[in-house]
Enzyme design. Structure first.
Site, PDB file in Angstrom:
ATOM      1  N   ASP A  35       0.836  -1.211   0.000  1.00 45.51           N
ATOM      2  CA  ASP A  35       0.000   0.000   0.000  1.00 45.51           C
ATOM      3  C   ASP A  35       0.862   1.249   0.000  1.00 45.51           C
ATOM      4  O   ASP A  35       2.032   1.202   0.368  1.00 45.51           O
ATOM      5  CB  ASP A  35      -0.860   0.019   1.274  1.00 45.51           C
ATOM      6  CG  ASP A  35      -2.276  -0.438   1.012  1.00 45.51           C
ATOM      7  OD1 ASP A  35      -2.529  -0.970  -0.080  1.00 45.51           O
ATOM      8  OD2 ASP A  35      -3.126  -0.259   1.903  1.00 45.51           O
ATOM      9  N   LYS A  56      -2.493   4.354  -4.077  1.00 49.22           N
ATOM     10  CA  LYS A  56      -2.834   5.522  -4.897  1.00 49.22           C
ATOM     11  C   LYS A  56      -1.596   6.300  -5.297  1.00 49.22           C
ATOM     12  O   LYS A  56      -1.473   6.770  -6.403  1.00 49.22           O
ATOM     13  CB  LYS A  56      -3.716   6.482  -4.110  1.00 49.22           C
ATOM     14  CG  LYS A  56      -5.051   5.927  -3.784  1.00 49.22           C
ATOM     15  CD  LYS A  56      -5.841   6.952  -2.983  1.00 49.22           C
ATOM     16  CE  LYS A  56      -6.778   6.216  -2.057  1.00 49.22           C
ATOM     17  NZ  LYS A  56      -7.348   6.909  -1.005  1.00 49.22           N
ATOM     18  N   MET A 168      -7.125  10.709   9.084  1.00 49.53           N
ATOM     19  CA  MET A 168      -7.644  11.267   7.816  1.00 49.53           C
ATOM     20  C   MET A 168      -8.331  12.604   8.044  1.00 49.53           C
ATOM     21  O   MET A 168      -9.386  12.881   7.476  1.00 49.53           O
ATOM     22  CB  MET A 168      -8.611  10.268   7.154  1.00 49.53           C
ATOM     23  CG  MET A 168      -7.895   9.015   6.691  1.00 49.53           C
ATOM     24  SD  MET A 168      -8.995   7.771   6.029  1.00 49.53           S
ATOM     25  CE  MET A 168      -9.156   6.665   7.414  1.00 49.53           C
TER      26      MET A 168
HETATM   27  N1  SAH Z   1      -4.228   1.467   9.043  1.00 46.66           N
HETATM   28  C1  SAH Z   1      -3.567   2.747   9.260  1.00 46.66           C
HETATM   29  C2  SAH Z   1      -4.470   3.924   8.985  1.00 46.66           C
HETATM   30  C3  SAH Z   1      -4.856   4.065   7.522  1.00 46.66           C
HETATM   31  S1  SAH Z   1      -5.880   5.429   7.259  1.00 46.66           S
HETATM   32  C4  SAH Z   1      -3.014   2.781  10.686  1.00 46.66           C
HETATM   33  O1  SAH Z   1      -3.375   1.931  11.505  1.00 46.66           O
HETATM   34  O2  SAH Z   1      -2.215   3.659  10.979  1.00 46.66           O
HETATM   35  C5  SAH Z   1      -4.737   6.630   6.671  1.00 46.66           C
HETATM   36  C6  SAH Z   1      -4.507   7.697   7.701  1.00 46.66           C
HETATM   37  O3  SAH Z   1      -3.618   7.234   8.691  1.00 46.66           O
HETATM   38  C7  SAH Z   1      -3.869   8.970   7.172  1.00 46.66           C
HETATM   39  O4  SAH Z   1      -4.806   9.820   6.569  1.00 46.66           O
HETATM   40  C8  SAH Z   1      -3.339   9.558   8.451  1.00 46.66           C
HETATM   41  O5  SAH Z   1      -4.349  10.156   9.206  1.00 46.66           O
HETATM   42  C9  SAH Z   1      -2.876   8.308   9.186  1.00 46.66           C
HETATM   43  N2  SAH Z   1      -1.442   8.042   9.007  1.00 46.66           N
HETATM   44  C10 SAH Z   1      -0.883   6.948   8.464  1.00 46.66           C
HETATM   45  N3  SAH Z   1       0.459   7.006   8.543  1.00 46.66           N
HETATM   46  C11 SAH Z   1       0.751   8.172   9.155  1.00 46.66           C
HETATM   47  C12 SAH Z   1       1.962   8.805   9.568  1.00 46.66           C
HETATM   48  N4  SAH Z   1       3.164   8.254   9.363  1.00 46.66           N
HETATM   49  N5  SAH Z   1       1.863  10.006  10.188  1.00 46.66           N
HETATM   50  C13 SAH Z   1       0.684  10.577  10.436  1.00 46.66           C
HETATM   51  N6  SAH Z   1      -0.493  10.016  10.069  1.00 46.66           N
HETATM   52  C14 SAH Z   1      -0.454   8.832   9.454  1.00 46.66           C
END
Ligand code: SAH
Length: 245
Positions: A35, A56, A168
Site C-alpha cells: 500500500d 494511490k 484522515m
Molecule cells: N491502518 C492505518 C491507517 C490508515 S488510514 C493505521 O493503523 O495507521 C490513513 C490515515 O492514517 C492517514 O490519513 C493519516 O491520518 C494516518 N497516518 C498513516 N500514517 C501516518 C503517519 N506516518 N503520520 C501521520 N499520520 C499517518
C-alpha cells in the site's frame, strides 16, 4: 499446495517499528502487495518476492479494492504465499476486516498480523501519553472521513472525555473543529497535529481547538497526519517544560 495471505500491518513508517511476526511472514512471501503508506524500506525483509504496488500514490490514481481482492485470490489459488502490507495496523481504518472476510469466503487461508497504528505512534513520538493517570482514562480512535460523509456523533465523543485521535483529518479540519466546538468541547483544549509520524520528515504543531485550522494553514499541514486532541497534549507540554527548566 495451497496458498495463504497475510494481512500485515507495517507500522507508521519507521521500518524499525515492524513486528517480528511481520518480518517472519514477509520472509516467507512469494508475492508482496504494498500500500502507499507503507515505507518501501521494509521490503528488505522480502528480497526475492515479487512486489506489486497497489496504492494511490504508487502509480495509478487508486487501485480498486476489487482488483486487490482478485490479485490476492489469483496468487493464493496458485499456491503462492501473499503478504499484503498495509500502513499502521490492518484493522484500524485499513480494511483488514473486509479483506479477511472476503478471503475466508473464497476459502483462502488468511492471517492478520498487527502493526503499530499511526495514531498511537504519532502521539508517542511527540511525548504524548494518550492515557494518563488523573488526566485521561481512555482513548478513542476516529476517522474524520467516511464513505458516505455521514457526520460523527461529536457530542458523544466530547461527553466521553477520552483523548481523541483523529485519522484522515487534514481535509476535514474545519468539520472536526466545528463538530467538537458545537459538541461542547472547550475552545482552549490542546491539540497536536502530527504529519509523517515516525519518519525523518515528521512535523508537529501544537495548537488549541479554536486555533487549529489557522495553525494548520500556517504550517501547510499535509496528509498523512494525525490529530491528538485532549488534555494529555497539554500535560505532555508541561512535562517537557518541567524537564527543560
Ligand atoms: N491502518 C492505518 C491507517 C490508515 S488510514 C493505521 O493503523 O495507521 C490513513 C490515515 O492514517 C492517514 O490519513 C493519516 O491520518 C494516518 N497516518 C498513516 N500514517 C501516518 C503517519 N506516518 N503520520 C501521520 N499520520 C499517518
Amino acid at each position: 499446495m495451497s496458498g495463504k495471505v497475510w494481512l500485515i500491518g507495517a507500522g507508521p513508517g519507521d521500518p524499525e517499528m515492524l513486528t517480528l511476526k511481520a518480518v517472519r511472514a514477509m520472509a516467507q512471501a512469494d508475492v508482496v502487495l504494498i500500500d502507499d503508506l507503507v515505507n518501501p524500506a521494509v521490503l528488505e525483509h522480502c528480497p526475492t518476492a515479487r512486489v506489486i504496488s497497489v496504492g494511490k500514490r504508487g502509480g495509478c490514481r487508486s487501485t480498486p479494492q476489487d482488483f486487490i481482492h482478485r490479485l490476492m485470490l489469483r496468487y493464493a489459488s496458485q499456491g503462492r504465499r501473499v503478504a499484503r502490507l498495509k500502513g499502521g495496523d490492518p484493522c484500524i481504518f485499513g480494511r483488514g476486516g473486509e479483506e479477511a472476510d472476503w478471503l475466508a469466503a473464497q476459502g483462502i487461508e488468511c492471517e492478520l498480523v498487527n502493526g503499530i497504528t499511526a495514531g498511537l505512534a504519532a502521539a508517542t513520538q511527540c511525548g504524548i501519553s494518550v492515557t494518563l493517570r488523573g488526566v485521561s482514562r481512555g482513548v478513542t480512535l476516529v476517522t474524520a472521513h467516511t464513505q458516505d460523509d455521514s457526520p460523527l456523533n461529536w457530542r458523544g465523543l466530547v461527553e466521553g472525555r477520552t483523548t481523541l485521535v483523529v485519522y484522515m483529518g487534514v481535509a476535514k479540519l474545519a468539520d472536526v473543529r466545528k463538530g467538537l466546538l458545537d459538541g461542547g468541547m472547550a475552545a482552549c483544549t490542546p491539540v497536536a497535529m502530527i504529519e509523517n509520524a515516525s519518519l525523518p520528515a515528521q512535523r508537529e504543531c501544537r495548537s488549541r481547538l479554536a486555533d487549529m485550522l489557522d495553525d494548520a494553514r500556517r504550517i501547510a499541514l499535509k496528509s498523512p497526519a494525525i490529530l491528538v486532541i485532549g488534555e494529555v497534549v497539554g500535560a505532555a507540554q508541561q512535562a517537557m517544560l518541567a524537564r527543560t527548566a
